[in-house]
Motif scaffolding. Structure first.
Motif, PDB file in Angstrom:
ATOM      1  N   THR A  34       0.817  -1.215   0.000  1.00 26.90           N
ATOM      2  CA  THR A  34       0.000   0.000   0.000  1.00 26.90           C
ATOM      3  C   THR A  34       0.849   1.263   0.000  1.00 26.90           C
ATOM      4  OG1 THR A  34      -0.128  -0.026   2.420  1.00 26.90           O
ATOM      5  CG2 THR A  34      -1.894  -1.156   1.205  1.00 26.90           C
ATOM      6  N   ALA A  35       2.130   1.133   0.354  1.00 25.99           N
ATOM      7  CA  ALA A  35       3.032   2.284   0.376  1.00 25.99           C
ATOM      8  C   ALA A  35       4.452   1.771   0.247  1.00 25.99           C
ATOM      9  CB  ALA A  35       2.871   3.084   1.664  1.00 25.99           C
ATOM     10  N   GLY A  36       5.320   2.606  -0.282  1.00 24.59           N
ATOM     11  CA  GLY A  36       6.709   2.204  -0.420  1.00 24.59           C
ATOM     12  C   GLY A  36       7.470   3.207  -1.258  1.00 24.59           C
ATOM     13  N   VAL A  37       8.778   2.972  -1.401  1.00 23.62           N
ATOM     14  CA  VAL A  37       9.619   3.868  -2.195  1.00 23.62           C
ATOM     15  C   VAL A  37      10.284   3.136  -3.346  1.00 23.62           C
ATOM     16  CG1 VAL A  37      10.038   5.375  -0.218  1.00 23.62           C
ATOM     17  CG2 VAL A  37      11.662   3.534  -0.712  1.00 23.62           C
ATOM     18  N   HIS A  38      10.174   1.813  -3.391  1.00 24.64           N
ATOM     19  CA  HIS A  38      10.723   1.055  -4.499  1.00 24.64           C
ATOM     20  C   HIS A  38      10.008   1.456  -5.786  1.00 24.64           C
ATOM     21  CE1 HIS A  38      11.688  -2.403  -7.080  1.00 24.64           C
ATOM     22  NE2 HIS A  38      12.685  -2.667  -6.254  1.00 24.64           N
ATOM     23  N   THR A  39      10.720   1.386  -6.894  1.00 25.77           N
ATOM     24  CA  THR A  39      10.177   1.819  -8.180  1.00 25.77           C
ATOM     25  C   THR A  39       8.817   1.201  -8.470  1.00 25.77           C
ATOM     26  OG1 THR A  39      12.401   2.139  -9.054  1.00 25.77           O
ATOM     27  CG2 THR A  39      10.605   1.939 -10.665  1.00 25.77           C
ATOM     28  N   PHE A  40       8.692  -0.102  -8.275  1.00 26.73           N
ATOM     29  CA  PHE A  40       7.445  -0.781  -8.621  1.00 26.73           C
ATOM     30  C   PHE A  40       6.422  -0.760  -7.490  1.00 26.73           C
ATOM     31  CE2 PHE A  40      10.661  -2.639 -11.450  1.00 26.73           C
ATOM     32  CZ  PHE A  40      10.094  -2.249 -12.655  1.00 26.73           C
ATOM     33  N   ASP A  41       6.734  -0.024  -6.430  1.00 29.81           N
ATOM     34  CA  ASP A  41       5.752   0.235  -5.377  1.00 29.81           C
ATOM     35  C   ASP A  41       5.155   1.629  -5.499  1.00 29.81           C
ATOM     36  OD1 ASP A  41       6.459  -2.223  -4.387  1.00 29.81           O
ATOM     37  OD2 ASP A  41       7.741  -1.437  -2.784  1.00 29.81           O
ATOM     38  N   ARG A  42       5.706   2.448  -6.414  1.00 30.78           N
ATOM     39  CA  ARG A  42       5.292   3.854  -6.431  1.00 30.78           C
ATOM     40  C   ARG A  42       5.176   4.453  -7.835  1.00 30.78           C
ATOM     41  NH1 ARG A  42       5.757   6.548  -1.426  1.00 30.78           N
ATOM     42  NH2 ARG A  42       4.373   8.358  -1.500  1.00 30.78           N
ATOM     43  N   MET A  43       5.722   3.763  -8.834  1.00 27.02           N
ATOM     44  CA  MET A  43       5.757   4.360 -10.165  1.00 27.02           C
ATOM     45  C   MET A  43       4.367   4.634 -10.724  1.00 27.02           C
ATOM     46  SD  MET A  43       7.655   5.584 -12.560  1.00 27.02           S
ATOM     47  CE  MET A  43       9.336   4.977 -12.414  1.00 27.02           C
ATOM     48  N   ASP A  44       3.337   3.911 -10.260  1.00 25.10           N
ATOM     49  CA  ASP A  44       1.993   4.145 -10.805  1.00 25.10           C
ATOM     50  C   ASP A  44       1.469   5.540 -10.469  1.00 25.10           C
ATOM     51  OD1 ASP A  44       1.799   3.380  -8.156  1.00 25.10           O
ATOM     52  OD2 ASP A  44       0.083   2.050  -8.448  1.00 25.10           O
ATOM     53  N   GLU A  45       2.054   6.215  -9.462  1.00 22.58           N
ATOM     54  CA  GLU A  45       1.630   7.579  -9.160  1.00 22.58           C
ATOM     55  C   GLU A  45       2.081   8.545 -10.253  1.00 22.58           C
ATOM     56  OE1 GLU A  45       2.544   8.786  -5.172  1.00 22.58           O
ATOM     57  OE2 GLU A  45       1.590   7.020  -4.296  1.00 22.58           O
ATOM     58  N   ILE A  46       3.277   8.327 -10.800  1.00 21.41           N
ATOM     59  CA  ILE A  46       3.722   9.141 -11.936  1.00 21.41           C
ATOM     60  C   ILE A  46       2.954   8.746 -13.192  1.00 21.41           C
ATOM     61  CG2 ILE A  46       5.694   9.779 -13.379  1.00 21.41           C
ATOM     62  CD1 ILE A  46       7.530   9.280 -11.067  1.00 21.41           C
ATOM     63  N   LEU A  47       2.766   7.463 -13.385  1.00 23.83           N
ATOM     64  CA  LEU A  47       2.087   6.980 -14.582  1.00 23.83           C
ATOM     65  C   LEU A  47       0.615   7.386 -14.614  1.00 23.83           C
ATOM     66  CD1 LEU A  47       3.716   3.442 -14.736  1.00 23.83           C
ATOM     67  CD2 LEU A  47       4.147   5.363 -16.288  1.00 23.83           C
ATOM     68  N   ALA A  48       0.001   7.567 -13.446  1.00 26.80           N
ATOM     69  CA  ALA A  48      -1.380   8.071 -13.428  1.00 26.80           C
ATOM     70  C   ALA A  48      -1.443   9.479 -13.998  1.00 26.80           C
ATOM     71  CB  ALA A  48      -1.932   8.045 -12.000  1.00 26.80           C
ATOM     72  N   GLY A  49      -0.432  10.281 -13.724  1.00 25.71           N
ATOM     73  CA  GLY A  49      -0.352  11.607 -14.336  1.00 25.71           C
ATOM     74  C   GLY A  49      -0.169  11.516 -15.834  1.00 25.71           C
ATOM     75  N   ALA A  50       0.587  10.489 -16.281  1.00 27.35           N
ATOM     76  CA  ALA A  50       0.754  10.275 -17.717  1.00 27.35           C
ATOM     77  C   ALA A  50      -0.575   9.915 -18.369  1.00 27.35           C
ATOM     78  CB  ALA A  50       1.786   9.174 -17.958  1.00 27.35           C
ATOM     79  N   ILE A  51      -1.369   9.084 -17.696  1.00 22.42           N
ATOM     80  CA  ILE A  51      -2.701   8.742 -18.209  1.00 22.42           C
ATOM     81  C   ILE A  51      -3.538  10.002 -18.385  1.00 22.42           C
ATOM     82  CG2 ILE A  51      -4.874   7.566 -17.682  1.00 22.42           C
ATOM     83  CD1 ILE A  51      -3.263   5.427 -16.245  1.00 22.42           C
ATOM     84  N   LEU A  52      -3.491  10.880 -17.392  1.00 24.48           N
ATOM     85  CA  LEU A  52      -4.243  12.129 -17.469  1.00 24.48           C
ATOM     86  C   LEU A  52      -3.819  12.939 -18.689  1.00 24.48           C
ATOM     87  CD1 LEU A  52      -6.210  14.197 -16.260  1.00 24.48           C
ATOM     88  CD2 LEU A  52      -4.323  15.029 -14.826  1.00 24.48           C
ATOM     89  N   ALA A  53      -2.523  13.038 -18.934  1.00 25.04           N
ATOM     90  CA  ALA A  53      -2.036  13.789 -20.094  1.00 25.04           C
ATOM     91  C   ALA A  53      -2.535  13.173 -21.391  1.00 25.04           C
ATOM     92  CB  ALA A  53      -0.509  13.829 -20.079  1.00 25.04           C
ATOM     93  N   ILE A  54      -2.558  11.865 -21.461  1.00 17.92           N
ATOM     94  CA  ILE A  54      -2.991  11.177 -22.682  1.00 17.92           C
ATOM     95  C   ILE A  54      -4.471  11.411 -22.949  1.00 17.92           C
ATOM     96  CG2 ILE A  54      -3.365   8.906 -23.711  1.00 17.92           C
ATOM     97  CD1 ILE A  54      -0.735   8.024 -22.295  1.00 17.92           C
ATOM     98  N   VAL A  55      -5.310  11.251 -21.920  1.00 18.13           N
ATOM     99  CA  VAL A  55      -6.754  11.393 -22.159  1.00 18.13           C
ATOM    100  C   VAL A  55      -7.117  12.842 -22.471  1.00 18.13           C
ATOM    101  CG1 VAL A  55      -7.338   9.366 -20.762  1.00 18.13           C
ATOM    102  CG2 VAL A  55      -7.279  11.625 -19.677  1.00 18.13           C
ATOM    103  N   VAL A  56      -6.412  13.786 -21.860  1.00 16.48           N
ATOM    104  CA  VAL A  56      -6.661  15.199 -22.172  1.00 16.48           C
ATOM    105  C   VAL A  56      -6.230  15.497 -23.608  1.00 16.48           C
ATOM    106  CG1 VAL A  56      -5.971  17.567 -21.637  1.00 16.48           C
ATOM    107  CG2 VAL A  56      -6.565  16.000 -19.782  1.00 16.48           C
ATOM    108  N   ALA A  57      -5.064  14.969 -24.016  1.00 21.58           N
ATOM    109  CA  ALA A  57      -4.579  15.193 -25.373  1.00 21.58           C
ATOM    110  C   ALA A  57      -5.504  14.583 -26.425  1.00 21.58           C
ATOM    111  CB  ALA A  57      -3.170  14.618 -25.524  1.00 21.58           C
ATOM    112  N   ARG A  58      -6.199  13.527 -26.055  1.00 20.27           N
ATOM    113  CA  ARG A  58      -7.114  12.866 -26.981  1.00 20.27           C
ATOM    114  C   ARG A  58      -8.514  13.485 -26.963  1.00 20.27           C
ATOM    115  NH1 ARG A  58      -5.188   7.999 -29.024  1.00 20.27           N
ATOM    116  NH2 ARG A  58      -7.290   7.195 -29.346  1.00 20.27           N
ATOM    117  N   GLY A  59      -8.657  14.589 -26.250  1.00 24.75           N
ATOM    118  CA  GLY A  59      -9.901  15.347 -26.303  1.00 24.75           C
ATOM    119  C   GLY A  59     -10.908  15.059 -25.210  1.00 24.75           C
ATOM    120  N   TRP A  60     -10.519  14.312 -24.186  1.00 24.59           N
ATOM    121  CA  TRP A  60     -11.460  14.026 -23.097  1.00 24.59           C
ATOM    122  C   TRP A  60     -11.794  15.302 -22.347  1.00 24.59           C
ATOM    123  CZ3 TRP A  60     -10.518  14.475 -17.716  1.00 24.59           C
ATOM    124  CH2 TRP A  60     -11.551  14.007 -16.896  1.00 24.59           C
ATOM    125  N   ARG A  61     -13.073  15.509 -22.089  1.00 22.68           N
ATOM    126  CA  ARG A  61     -13.528  16.624 -21.276  1.00 22.68           C
ATOM    127  C   ARG A  61     -14.589  16.109 -20.315  1.00 22.68           C
ATOM    128  NH1 ARG A  61      -9.758  18.060 -23.492  1.00 22.68           N
ATOM    129  NH2 ARG A  61      -9.272  20.017 -24.547  1.00 22.68           N
TER     130      ARG A  61
END
Length: 347
Positions: free
Chosen positions: A181-208
């Protein structure tokens, strides 16, 4: 904020990350994220039994990582030029980070493997932390993301960015399977950065989103759910919200981008938060030096009487670093990246 710290000229707008168009409310989120981290490290938040310091720190970092993933992915979707991207990232992160690390190394005895792990940004996976520099695990995660996404785009071009949502879900499912549920290892936390990437992708594809979703109380509710799910006692017994933490943070930030002008959005875009956003990187890197040694000595009352001085020193150091050390190097990196692009474009 202490009045003795000189504010930048009003006309000086925060420099957008990686040449992305400026989105004013993101300054507010960046300012809030670093203030939550400072409060976590420098104050006592609520009864110790609730362990709110840990919860607020995790919320602050989830917002920070969301912003990073969003802005970096948005920039690469606009311009997938890998070398200029890496040049700008290097000149943005390394000067202050390496200066801080070498300063810490100079004041303590450290082995070369520990020093190398911090300078090369893989300390978060093996935890060979330097004293005063344990908080730099997040920079390891950031730099690993930069290198990975640059390699991904270098091999597959702009289309390869579309793999990031699947990777985010894979990392989250891996956390669920392993009960992390918490950690600092790459595969314990990288999804927090990748969630921001998802947001950028859906916004770029015209999601409103529907207008009703964008009201402040909606994204405020997502933030509250994030805080509740980050509370250790809740994480231990009801981990669902902790697993969803990356997406709760990205949802709050994403909905706020489309919010109509109101008193909340105006406060989020206000000059004080813009200023805090401008110096946020330096605040994060340097703040631990301001509550160690004499400033961290004494009984509880004495230590907390010193906290205003600690905050003042943190903001003063961050101001000087941002505007007189980092900014010239950052601008040089941008010029170097632009020159590289021009030379590649010339026949």
């Amino acid at each position: 904020m202490n009045a003795s710290i000189a504010m930048p000229q009003p006309a000086a707008r925060p420099e957008p990350e990686a040449d992305t168009p400026h989105i004013a409310i993101l300054d507010g989120w960046r300012g809030i994220s670093i203030l939550l981290v400072l409060a976590t490290h420098m104050l006592s938040l609520g009864p110790k039994s609730l362990r709110l310091n840990e919860a607020f720190g995790m919320v602050g970092m989830s917002l920070f990582f969301t912003l990073s993933g969003f802005l970096i992915t948005k920039a690469l979707l606009k311009d997938p030029s890998v070398v200029p991207f890496l040049i700008k990232r290097v000149f943005r992160i390394l000067p202050l980070a390496w200066t801080f690390i070498l300063l810490v190394v100079a004041t303590q005895t450290s082995s070369w493997p520990v020093i190398a792990a911090n300078l090369l940004f893989f300390a978060n996976n093996h935890k060979p932390y330097l004293f005063y520099a344990g908080h730099l695990w997040s920079l390891s995660l950031e730099m690993q993301f930069y290198m990975f996404v640059a390699l991904l785009v270098g091999i597959g071009g702009r289309r390869a960015i579309m793999l990031l949502p699947a990777l985010a879900v894979a990392v989250t499912l891996s956390r669920v399977v392993r009960g992390i549920t918490a950690g600092v290892h790459t595969f314990d936390r990288m999804d927090e950065i990748l969630a921001g990437a998802i947001l950028a992708i859906v916004v770029a594809r015209g999601w409103r989103p529907p207008e009703s979703w964008c009201r402040p109380w909606v994204w405020g509710l997502l933030l509250v759910c994030n805080l509740i799910g980050s509370q250790p006692n809740v994480r231990d017994h009801f981990p669902l919200l902790a697993y969803l933490r990356p997406y709760l943070a990205a949802g709050a930030v994403g909905l706020s981008i489309f919010a109509r002008d109101n008193v909340v959005t105006r406060h989020m875009s206000s000059a004080p938060l813009r200023y805090v956003a401008q110096i946020s990187f330096a605040l994060y890197v340097l703040h631990q030096l301001t509550y160690r040694g004499w400033l961290g000595s004494g009984d509880t009352v004495e230590r907390y009487l010193k906290r205003p001085l600690s905050f003042l020193l943190a903001f003063a150091a961050a101001h000087l670093s941002t505007f007189y050390f980092e900014r010239p190097l950052n601008r040089f990196g941008h010029r170097l990246a632009s020159r590289f692009k021009r030379e590649r474009a010339d026949p």
